[in-house]
Design a protein around this motif. Sequence first.
Motif, PDB file in Angstrom:
ATOM      1  N   PRO A   1       0.804  -1.228   0.000  1.00  0.00           N
ATOM      2  CA  PRO A   1       0.000   0.000   0.000  1.00  0.00           C
ATOM      3  C   PRO A   1       0.837   1.278   0.000  1.00  0.00           C
ATOM      4  CG  PRO A   1       0.093  -0.883   2.202  1.00  0.00           C
ATOM      5  CD  PRO A   1       0.828  -1.857   1.316  1.00  0.00           C
TER       6      PRO A   1
ATOM      7  N   TRP B   1       2.852   2.350   2.535  1.00  0.00           N
ATOM      8  CA  TRP B   1       2.929   2.972   3.850  1.00  0.00           C
ATOM      9  C   TRP B   1       4.332   3.486   4.120  1.00  0.00           C
ATOM     10  CZ3 TRP B   1       0.282  -1.212   7.373  1.00  0.00           C
ATOM     11  CH2 TRP B   1      -1.075  -1.271   7.067  1.00  0.00           C
TER      12      TRP B   1
ATOM     13  N   ASP C   1      -0.026   6.640   5.320  1.00  0.00           N
ATOM     14  CA  ASP C   1      -0.186   6.125   3.954  1.00  0.00           C
ATOM     15  C   ASP C   1       0.503   7.052   2.952  1.00  0.00           C
ATOM     16  OD1 ASP C   1      -1.872   8.297   3.732  1.00  0.00           O
ATOM     17  OD2 ASP C   1      -3.705   7.125   3.515  1.00  0.00           O
ATOM     18  N   LYS C   2       0.273   6.814   1.662  1.00  0.00           N
ATOM     19  CA  LYS C   2       0.937   7.596   0.606  1.00  0.00           C
ATOM     20  C   LYS C   2       0.621   9.091   0.697  1.00  0.00           C
ATOM     21  CE  LYS C   2       0.894   3.904  -2.808  1.00  0.00           C
ATOM     22  NZ  LYS C   2       0.325   3.432  -4.070  1.00  0.00           N
TER      23      LYS C   2
ATOM     24  N   VAL D   1      -2.333   5.556   9.563  1.00  0.00           N
ATOM     25  CA  VAL D   1      -2.831   4.223   9.250  1.00  0.00           C
ATOM     26  C   VAL D   1      -2.994   3.454  10.552  1.00  0.00           C
ATOM     27  CG1 VAL D   1      -2.266   2.064   8.083  1.00  0.00           C
ATOM     28  CG2 VAL D   1      -1.689   4.226   7.014  1.00  0.00           C
TER      29      VAL D   1
ATOM     30  N   GLN E   1      -1.651  -6.173   8.562  1.00  0.00           N
ATOM     31  CA  GLN E   1      -2.974  -5.775   8.097  1.00  0.00           C
ATOM     32  C   GLN E   1      -3.538  -6.973   7.343  1.00  0.00           C
ATOM     33  OE1 GLN E   1      -4.410  -2.785   8.715  1.00  0.00           O
ATOM     34  NE2 GLN E   1      -6.294  -3.392   7.706  1.00  0.00           N
TER      35      GLN E   1
END
Length: 164
Positions: A65, A67, A91-92, A97, A148
């Motif tokens: 994702p 991260w 996150d991006k 998160v 996750q």
Amino acid sequence: MTEKQSPWRNPWVLGWIGLLVVFVMANFVMIYLAIDRNPGLVVDDYYERGQDYEKNMLKRQARNPGWKMKIKAPEFVDVAVPARFSIKIVDKQGYPVSPDSVTFYAYRPANVDLDFSVPMQVIDSGVYEAEISFPNLGVWDILVSAKQGDDEYNQSHRISAGVK
């Protein structure tokens, strides 16, 4: 008339022989210690783990994702004194998160028997913390793992406990 002396009584010959004996004995001692005191840092199922890693690497890269994980470690960590370690996960886009679980792993490169793990607690959105106490002096490899679902994302760090 000069009497011929035995070369075995010459101090230079005796010195070189003594040096050779010390060298050979030191090597035998090192070989014995290497065999007898092996820390056993190799896992039993190394081949299967390697195959699994290769097989699943592309799947993991596709699901990444993006991260950003940043470990905040104290400047000095003393032996047997609790120290606070934290990690911030975003996150991006920079939003916090909240993974299912975050675990702090400490690995001792010289002795696998000293490895340990501690679950990290939620402090704020995307910020996790744990009180860690290292049992021995020296270098430790740290790995913070955020899970996750079935996916796991890691951030590593290296510290020296008890060394300024």
